[in-house]
Structure formats: C-alpha cells, structure tokens
Write a protein that holds these residues in place. Structure first.
Motif, short mmCIF file in Angstrom:
data_model
loop_
_atom_site.label_atom_id
_atom_site.label_comp_id
_atom_site.label_asym_id
_atom_site.label_seq_id
_atom_site.Cartn_x
_atom_site.Cartn_y
_atom_site.Cartn_z
N HIS A 1 43.35 11.87 -35.05
CA HIS A 1 44.52 11.74 -35.00
C HIS A 1 45.44 12.84 -34.71
CE1 HIS A 1 43.22 14.32 -38.69
NE2 HIS A 1 42.62 13.45 -39.04
N ASP A 2 46.67 13.16 -34.85
CA ASP A 2 47.18 14.28 -34.38
C ASP A 2 46.92 15.57 -34.73
OD1 ASP A 2 48.75 12.55 -32.88
OD2 ASP A 2 50.53 12.56 -34.32
N GLU A 3 46.56 15.74 -36.04
CA GLU A 3 45.99 17.01 -36.44
C GLU A 3 44.45 17.10 -36.39
OE1 GLU A 3 47.32 14.65 -38.71
OE2 GLU A 3 49.27 15.24 -38.48
N ASP B 1 38.91 20.30 -35.16
CA ASP B 1 39.71 20.06 -34.04
C ASP B 1 39.13 19.45 -33.13
OD1 ASP B 1 41.93 21.51 -35.33
OD2 ASP B 1 40.65 23.43 -34.82
N THR C 1 39.00 13.74 -38.36
CA THR C 1 38.60 13.65 -39.78
C THR C 1 37.16 12.99 -39.46
OG1 THR C 1 40.69 13.29 -40.64
CG2 THR C 1 38.58 12.63 -41.85
N ASN D 1 43.23 25.58 -31.49
CA ASN D 1 42.31 24.42 -32.07
C ASN D 1 40.70 25.10 -31.97
OD1 ASN D 1 44.39 23.00 -32.65
ND2 ASN D 1 44.21 21.74 -30.72
N LEU E 1 37.98 18.05 -41.82
CA LEU E 1 38.66 18.04 -40.60
C LEU E 1 38.26 19.19 -39.50
CD1 LEU E 1 41.17 16.92 -39.36
CD2 LEU E 1 42.44 18.78 -40.52
#
Length: 197
Positions: free
Chosen positions: A134-136, A151, A139, A3, A149
C-alpha cells in the motif's frame, strides 16, 4: 532515501550479507528465518573472486580461513575407482595468491552472522504468511500471528522462495525442466574425520 525499514526473508548467505551492508549504509534491516536457528550442513563451495573481495571489505577473511576445508584435490573416478581426472586445489590456491577457500555453506553463513551489528533484529522460527502492499509501505502478516509494517521486502529465501510465491504465485508456472537432476549426500572423510557434502 527515507524508506529504510527493510525485511529480509532468509538468514542464509545472501540475506545475512544484505543485512550487513544495509546496516552499514544507514538502513534498518530485519531478518526473518523459518528455521529455529542458523542452518547447519549444506554444500561445500569454492569461495574466491567477487565473493572473496566482498569478504575482505567485511573484514571476515581471517574467520573464514579458520573454517576452510583445506581440500587438496578433487578427483573424478569411474565405476572401478580408477582416476579419470581431477583438480588440484593446492595449485589453484597458489595461482590465486591464496585468495581462495573451500567452505561449507553453513560455515560461511555462521561467520557472516557473528559479524552482524548486534542491533539487527533476527526473527527465527517464523514465516511471512501474507504480504499487502500500500502507499505507506508493505504490511507483513507472520505465521505467528503478528503484523509488521516495512518499507521494502527482500526475498532471500532460496530456490523455493516463500516471498516469490506470495508475490508472483506458484513457482510451477515459471519452471522449465532441462532434463538434468543433481543430488548430494554426506560421507565421512576418514583422513580428517570431518563430514563433507
């Protein structure tokens, strides 16, 4: 670490320095700054010790020396302008083998900025409006209307941090008044014809 896309809020000393080192170690930093360009002015700061060590590793000391205020002494006077104490900066620099400078905060930021990798994206004149984790990743909704987006987000946006407020709520809930105030003002220095803070 996979990330590697990091958003840094704030193009001051901390944010710019962090971006420099993140890029050096393979990360992809982006800086967002609410001001339309690098800020000017700010306090004069004593620059030595760990900060000087880091500046040497960044190879920016020669450029910092060019903007050194070269203050010879700071004097404390009473209401009758009678000297009550002071600090001899020339002697202090000698004691530190020349590894000490007096800089305007904005000059330090500017030197770091001009040493950044040109691939680093810097967004001036915008602000983080909303953060969604969130998991990704995270945002980020910007005041300008765009959505990005990342990390990781780092709040390097000062005492009244916008990022800290968005994540933890109003700073008022964390403040504790200790009975002191501080103030600064600008004066014209008739000796060197510069402006000091």
């Amino acid at each position: 670490m996979d990330n590697k896309n990091v958003l840094i809020s704030g193009a001051g000393i901390a944010g710019l320095t962090l971006a420099y080192w993140l890029k050096k170690f393979g990360f992809n930093p982006t800086i967002i700054e609410v001001a339309p360009k690098l800020r000017k002015g700010g306090y004069a700061i004593d620059f030595w010790g760990a900060g000087f060590d880091v500046a040497e590793r960044m190879k920016i000391v020669p450029d910092l020396e060019k903007v050194d205020l070269n203050i010879s002494e700071v004097a404390f006077v009473d209401e009758n302008n009678k000297r009550r104490g002071g600090m001899n900066y020339k002697e202090l620099k000698k004691m530190m083998n020349g590894r000490a400078l007096t800089l305007l905060r904005s000059d330090l930021s500017k030197v770091i900025y001009y040493h950044l990798d040109k691939d680093i994206e810097i967004i001036f004149g915008d602000l983080i409006h909303k953060i969604e984790q969130h998991d990704e990743g995270v945002t980020v909704h910007l005041r300008s209307g765009s959505t990005r987006l990342f990390d990781l987000i780092v709040g390097a946006d000062g005492l009244h941090s916008n990022v800290r407020s968005l994540v933890f709520g109003s700073e008022a809930q964390f403040e504790k008044y200790y009975g002191y105030y501080t103030a600064s003002f600008t004066i014209e220095d008739s000796v060197s014809h510069g402006t000091y803070f």
